[in-house]
Write an enzyme that holds these catalytic residues in place. Structure first.
Site, PDB file in Angstrom:
ATOM      1  N   CYS A   2       0.827  -1.209   0.000  1.00 32.23           N
ATOM      2  CA  CYS A   2       0.000   0.000   0.000  1.00 32.23           C
ATOM      3  C   CYS A   2       0.863   1.262   0.000  1.00 32.23           C
ATOM      4  O   CYS A   2       1.998   1.252   0.474  1.00 32.23           O
ATOM      5  CB  CYS A   2      -0.870   0.024   1.239  1.00 32.23           C
ATOM      6  SG  CYS A   2      -1.775  -1.486   1.516  1.00 32.23           S
ATOM      7  N   ARG A  27       4.789   0.461  -6.160  1.00 36.48           N
ATOM      8  CA  ARG A  27       4.825  -0.381  -4.975  1.00 36.48           C
ATOM      9  C   ARG A  27       3.925  -1.607  -5.118  1.00 36.48           C
ATOM     10  O   ARG A  27       4.022  -2.543  -4.341  1.00 36.48           O
ATOM     11  CB  ARG A  27       4.370   0.432  -3.757  1.00 36.48           C
ATOM     12  CG  ARG A  27       5.337   1.529  -3.371  1.00 36.48           C
ATOM     13  CD  ARG A  27       4.719   2.485  -2.391  1.00 36.48           C
ATOM     14  NE  ARG A  27       4.522   1.916  -1.084  1.00 36.48           N
ATOM     15  CZ  ARG A  27       5.327   2.086  -0.046  1.00 36.48           C
ATOM     16  NH1 ARG A  27       6.405   2.808  -0.178  1.00 36.48           N
ATOM     17  NH2 ARG A  27       5.063   1.541   1.117  1.00 36.48           N
ATOM     18  N   TRP A  75      -3.130  -2.692  -1.421  1.00 38.56           N
ATOM     19  CA  TRP A  75      -2.709  -4.038  -1.814  1.00 38.56           C
ATOM     20  C   TRP A  75      -3.429  -4.950  -0.847  1.00 38.56           C
ATOM     21  O   TRP A  75      -3.096  -4.999   0.340  1.00 38.56           O
ATOM     22  CB  TRP A  75      -1.190  -4.142  -1.649  1.00 38.56           C
ATOM     23  CG  TRP A  75      -0.525  -5.230  -2.415  1.00 38.56           C
ATOM     24  CD1 TRP A  75      -0.352  -5.294  -3.764  1.00 38.56           C
ATOM     25  CD2 TRP A  75       0.123  -6.390  -1.876  1.00 38.56           C
ATOM     26  NE1 TRP A  75       0.356  -6.418  -4.100  1.00 38.56           N
ATOM     27  CE2 TRP A  75       0.664  -7.114  -2.958  1.00 38.56           C
ATOM     28  CE3 TRP A  75       0.319  -6.895  -0.602  1.00 38.56           C
ATOM     29  CZ2 TRP A  75       1.360  -8.303  -2.808  1.00 38.56           C
ATOM     30  CZ3 TRP A  75       1.017  -8.080  -0.443  1.00 38.56           C
ATOM     31  CH2 TRP A  75       1.528  -8.769  -1.539  1.00 38.56           C
ATOM     32  N   ASN A 101      -1.593   2.000   6.077  1.00 38.02           N
ATOM     33  CA  ASN A 101      -0.666   0.952   5.624  1.00 38.02           C
ATOM     34  C   ASN A 101      -0.322   0.102   6.823  1.00 38.02           C
ATOM     35  O   ASN A 101      -0.052   0.643   7.906  1.00 38.02           O
ATOM     36  CB  ASN A 101       0.640   1.564   5.111  1.00 38.02           C
ATOM     37  CG  ASN A 101       0.514   2.106   3.715  1.00 38.02           C
ATOM     38  OD1 ASN A 101      -0.562   2.095   3.142  1.00 38.02           O
ATOM     39  ND2 ASN A 101       1.614   2.604   3.185  1.00 38.02           N
ATOM     40  N   GLY A 102      -0.259  -1.205   6.636  1.00 37.35           N
ATOM     41  CA  GLY A 102       0.096  -2.095   7.745  1.00 37.35           C
ATOM     42  C   GLY A 102      -1.035  -3.051   8.026  1.00 37.35           C
ATOM     43  O   GLY A 102      -1.926  -3.245   7.194  1.00 37.35           O
ATOM     44  N   GLU A 484      19.390 -15.403  -8.811  1.00 31.99           N
ATOM     45  CA  GLU A 484      18.789 -14.103  -9.124  1.00 31.99           C
ATOM     46  C   GLU A 484      18.240 -14.087 -10.547  1.00 31.99           C
ATOM     47  O   GLU A 484      17.172 -13.520 -10.811  1.00 31.99           O
ATOM     48  CB  GLU A 484      19.824 -12.988  -8.906  1.00 31.99           C
ATOM     49  CG  GLU A 484      19.361 -11.582  -9.211  1.00 31.99           C
ATOM     50  CD  GLU A 484      18.146 -11.118  -8.405  1.00 31.99           C
ATOM     51  OE1 GLU A 484      17.732 -11.808  -7.463  1.00 31.99           O
ATOM     52  OE2 GLU A 484      17.598 -10.056  -8.760  1.00 31.99           O
ATOM     53  N   LYS A 488      14.363 -13.227 -11.469  1.00 33.10           N
ATOM     54  CA  LYS A 488      13.959 -12.142 -12.376  1.00 33.10           C
ATOM     55  C   LYS A 488      12.959 -12.663 -13.405  1.00 33.10           C
ATOM     56  O   LYS A 488      11.959 -12.026 -13.673  1.00 33.10           O
ATOM     57  CB  LYS A 488      15.166 -11.550 -13.122  1.00 33.10           C
ATOM     58  CG  LYS A 488      16.058 -10.626 -12.356  1.00 33.10           C
ATOM     59  CD  LYS A 488      15.508  -9.247 -12.129  1.00 33.10           C
ATOM     60  CE  LYS A 488      14.700  -9.116 -10.895  1.00 33.10           C
ATOM     61  NZ  LYS A 488      15.239  -9.187  -9.595  1.00 33.10           N
ATOM     62  N   GLU A 491       9.543 -13.453 -11.777  1.00 32.45           N
ATOM     63  CA  GLU A 491       8.841 -12.246 -11.330  1.00 32.45           C
ATOM     64  C   GLU A 491       8.113 -11.533 -12.462  1.00 32.45           C
ATOM     65  O   GLU A 491       6.968 -11.132 -12.303  1.00 32.45           O
ATOM     66  CB  GLU A 491       9.835 -11.247 -10.714  1.00 32.45           C
ATOM     67  CG  GLU A 491      10.260 -11.566  -9.314  1.00 32.45           C
ATOM     68  CD  GLU A 491      11.271 -10.539  -8.796  1.00 32.45           C
ATOM     69  OE1 GLU A 491      11.158 -10.129  -7.639  1.00 32.45           O
ATOM     70  OE2 GLU A 491      12.189 -10.153  -9.551  1.00 32.45           O
ATOM     71  N   HIS A 507      20.837 -35.156  -9.246  1.00 31.33           N
ATOM     72  CA  HIS A 507      20.280 -35.800  -8.055  1.00 31.33           C
ATOM     73  C   HIS A 507      18.763 -35.658  -7.982  1.00 31.33           C
ATOM     74  O   HIS A 507      18.199 -35.701  -6.891  1.00 31.33           O
ATOM     75  CB  HIS A 507      20.935 -35.237  -6.787  1.00 31.33           C
ATOM     76  CG  HIS A 507      22.398 -35.560  -6.707  1.00 31.33           C
ATOM     77  ND1 HIS A 507      22.859 -36.842  -6.557  1.00 31.33           N
ATOM     78  CD2 HIS A 507      23.499 -34.779  -6.811  1.00 31.33           C
ATOM     79  CE1 HIS A 507      24.189 -36.834  -6.544  1.00 31.33           C
ATOM     80  NE2 HIS A 507      24.598 -35.579  -6.708  1.00 31.33           N
ATOM     81  N   LYS A 606       6.714  -3.820  -4.358  1.00 24.18           N
ATOM     82  CA  LYS A 606       8.101  -3.369  -4.290  1.00 24.18           C
ATOM     83  C   LYS A 606       8.623  -3.409  -2.873  1.00 24.18           C
ATOM     84  O   LYS A 606       9.745  -3.798  -2.608  1.00 24.18           O
ATOM     85  CB  LYS A 606       8.176  -1.944  -4.841  1.00 24.18           C
ATOM     86  CG  LYS A 606       9.562  -1.329  -4.833  1.00 24.18           C
ATOM     87  CD  LYS A 606      10.377  -1.905  -5.942  1.00 24.18           C
ATOM     88  CE  LYS A 606      11.814  -1.423  -5.948  1.00 24.18           C
ATOM     89  NZ  LYS A 606      12.659  -2.358  -6.711  1.00 24.18           N
TER      90      LYS A 606
HETATM   91  C1  G6P Z   1      10.021  -7.575  -2.413  1.00 28.58           C
HETATM   92  C2  G6P Z   1      10.456  -7.227  -3.825  1.00 28.58           C
HETATM   93  C3  G6P Z   1      11.781  -7.919  -4.155  1.00 28.58           C
HETATM   94  C4  G6P Z   1      12.829  -7.545  -3.122  1.00 28.58           C
HETATM   95  C5  G6P Z   1      12.358  -7.927  -1.715  1.00 28.58           C
HETATM   96  C6  G6P Z   1      13.282  -7.377  -0.648  1.00 28.58           C
HETATM   97  O1  G6P Z   1       9.607  -8.896  -2.357  1.00 28.58           O
HETATM   98  O2  G6P Z   1       9.468  -7.592  -4.758  1.00 28.58           O
HETATM   99  O3  G6P Z   1      12.222  -7.494  -5.439  1.00 28.58           O
HETATM  100  O4  G6P Z   1      14.038  -8.191  -3.428  1.00 28.58           O
HETATM  101  O5  G6P Z   1      11.069  -7.349  -1.473  1.00 28.58           O
HETATM  102  O6  G6P Z   1      13.219  -5.976  -0.675  1.00 28.58           O
HETATM  103  P1  G6P Z   1      14.267  -5.023  -0.008  1.00 28.58           P
HETATM  104  O7  G6P Z   1      13.715  -3.649  -0.192  1.00 28.58           O
HETATM  105  O8  G6P Z   1      14.336  -5.421   1.443  1.00 28.58           O
HETATM  106  O9  G6P Z   1      15.573  -5.230  -0.690  1.00 28.58           O
END
Ligand code: G6P
Length: 611
Positions: A2, A27, A75, A101-102, A484, A488, A491, A507, A606
């Protein structure tokens, strides 16, 4: 997650709020809304879906005229995404509107209590209890009412409030959820992060847990949890608004990929000092013989890509510092009864500096006596403020949900920390130290070379975009980089992607390889070349198609693969930063080919400020 924006000033509030909400879109959200107060009443407009749906509802003759308001991108956590469940929420009597938010953990209990007293609720959200509690507790004084309500709330919250009882002001309270106050000229703002207000002001104040702010057009007053007036000094945020805009790129993600040479330069260069450029100075972090030699182990903690940066950092630090490094997911660390003490250094990684799981891990590590260093991008964020030391990554604002420059700058920062400790511990030779330092400093140039020619990456991405499943394999630090790369792709393209240590494939997972299954094989570790060659052969002999991503030294692997992307010549130990850029571009072009919403992938946020 949010987002919150609040405005009070001499302009019409609605357009400012709607623009602010657009800036918060990154976000992640499923609905949005605004509440505008005009001195007599509060008008609320809300909509499920994208902000432009809200803009449509709030334009023309429907645009509220008031100069005070709050806005929110939601959200969904409690209650499905819908117009009614969107924020702002009004109290039943219409006297208070709130955005939140929260999570209010005891909302069910509070709601039952209020219902038993005859209050009617409109939504299924936990947040609405805040508005109804304000109505229920109103005692003629807003600050004391807010304090009384805050005392009833269990959980985390950043709340913006407008009320007909004070038509010149807006209010904010917070606990364990970020909220900044933007101080402008004849106008003031609240925001869940400063991107929302950056085009109006660069001066911000963090609202701390338990504090309340009252904002009018000409003043901001802060109160502590006992209701005493307190002074707080604004700090300046140097990020410019252009850096939070697309500047001609079709997506923020692509822009941020292209910003990596600059971001890594800003993260690394200012920390390399000395006449010969051979000294690493990590801001105010004091690394002395005494405190470094005391470190018996290092814990690196983060979530998502930050955790993956930690895994790359682990192999680098272990190799050069000869200290056991344990890399942990923050959400697991907190509940794992971690073994830590004052001989453990804990490195907390977070781009946003606000991730709830990571913040909880930081607090626990500190409580258990560990010294904590935060590697964080967002200045003055909660993690940056609470850690014993902080090393900022200087990536600049990252708007795309999928992190790119946030991740590579984290890796670069970990390299610097590792080299610094190794030098003090004499676990690296002087010659190797200089060599690696030079390689780190050269990363931006090498990334530029990747970015100059992306045609081959795009063409492979187009070719493979229709596949349902992609494997990423590598050994050593290439395996760390694969994690990573797979994240990516998942995601942003929604293709099932898995990273495997190449030697582990046999394995179990190799049973999934069939005709045409795509595997991306990272081959930058010269010492492991022959092992990778066998792994690639094993995949191909089951019908799999292999695209190798190899450093120049290992490009011969192309002869044994179905496709090849060669990265610029680089030291084996820093290759993950360069392969990361190739894999980011691969994921980007696949997602583009599939028509995905690249900057705002489904179900993702985000900044995840709830545990
Ligand atoms: C969310 C984002 C990820 C990010 C993770 C940690 O899940 O979608 O892309 O890596 O949070 O975020 P931070 O701000 O703690 O690096």
């Amino acid at each position: 997650m949010c987002g919150i924006i609040g405005y009070v000033g001499s302009k019409k509030a609605a357009p400012v709020l709607l623009k602010g909400l657009e800036r918060l879109e990154y976000r992640g959200y499923d609905s949005s809304g605004i509440a505008v107060a005009d001195g007599e009443k509060i008008e609320v407009i809300k909509s499920i879906g994208k902000i432009n749906e809200l803009v449509k509802k709030a334009s023309g003759s429907n645009m509220p005229c008031g100069q005070i308001g709050i806005g929110h991108t939601r959200w969904a956590t409690h209650g499905v995404p819908s117009d009614i469940n969107s924020h702002p929420h009004l109290s039943e009597d219409g006297a208070f509107a709130i955005v939140h938010n929260g999570i209010i953990e005891n909302y069910a209990e509070l709601k039952a209590e209020l219902i038993s007293r005859g209050v009617h609720f409109a939504s299924d959200t936990d947040s609405e209890v805040i508005a109804q509690l304000l109505q229920d507790n109103y005692d003629g004084d807003i600050i004391s009412t807010l304090r009384a309500v805050a005392k009833r709330l269990v959980g985390s919250y950043a709340v913006g409030i407008v009320t007909v009882y004070d038509p010149d002001a807006l209010y904010a309270i917070r606990k364990d959820n970020p909220l900044v106050v933007g101080v402008g000229k004849n106008e003031n703002f609240i925001a869940s992060d400063f991107a929302a207000a950056l085009e109006h002001t660069h001066n911000f104040v963090q609202l701390e847990n338990g504090e309340t702010a009252r904002l009018s057009s000409h003043s901001v007053t802060f109160y502590d949890s006992d209701g005493n007036n307190i002074q707080k000094t604004p700090y300046r945020v140097d990020w410019d608004i252009e850096s939070a805009e697309k500047s001609g790129y079709p997506h923020f993600m692509l822009k941020e990929i292209y910003e990596q040479p600059r971001a890594i330069t800003d993260t690394v260069r200012p920390r390399i000092k000395g006449e010969n450029g051979d000294k690493i100075v990590l801001d105010k972090i004091e690394f002395t013989d005494v405190n470094v030699n005391r470190i018996e182990r290092i814990d690196i903690v983060g979530c998502g890509s930050a955790y993956h940066a930690g895994i790359v950092g682990k192999s680098f630090i272990e190799k050069y510092c000869r200290i056991r490094v344990n890399c942990e997911l923050a959400s697991e660390y907190v509940y794992s009864d971690p073994i830590t003490d004052n001989r453990t250094l804990t490195i907390i990684i977070s781009q946003s500096g606000e991730t709830a799981d990571t913040l909880a891990a930081l607090r626990l590590a500190k409580k258990l006596g560990s010294h904590t260093i935060a590697v964080v991008n967002v200045v003055e964020s909660a993690i940056a403020r609470e850690a014993d030391d902080v090393l900022y990554t200087h990536a600049g604002p990252e708007i795309a949900v999928a992190t790119t420059k946030g991740y590579t700058t984290q890796v670069a920062a970990l390299y610097l920390i590792g080299l610094k400790i190794a030098k003090i511990k004499h676990t690296i030779s002087d010659a190797r130290y200089l060599e690696v330092l030079k390689e780190i400093a050269a990363l931006p140039k090498k990334i530029e070379a990747v970015l100059k020619n992306t045609d081959a990456i795009e063409s492979y991405a187009k070719q493979y975009a229709k596949h349902k499943c992609v494997f990423f394999i590598g050994r050593g630090t290439d395996y760390a980089a694969s994690l990573e790369g797979a994240l990516k792709l998942k995601e942003i393209s929604y293709i099932h992607a898995e990273a495997y240590a190449a030697g582990e494939l046999k394995h179990g997972t190799i049973s999934l390889i069939e005709d045409g299954t795509i595997t991306l094989a990272l081959v930058t570790q010269s010492a492991l070349y022959l092992k990778m060659l066998s792994n690639i052969k094993a995949v191909q002999s089951r019908g799999g198609t292999v695209l190798a991503i190899a450093s120049k030294l290992n490009e011969k692997i192309g002869e044994a693969s179905d496709g090849l992307l060669v990265i610029p010549d680089c030291d084996d130990d820093v290759s993950p930063v360069i392969t990361a850029v190739v894999l980011q571009l691969f994921a980007y072009y696949v997602a583009k080919e599939r028509g995905c919403d690249i900057d705002k992938p489904r179900n993702l946020a985000k900044s995840v400020t709830v545990e």
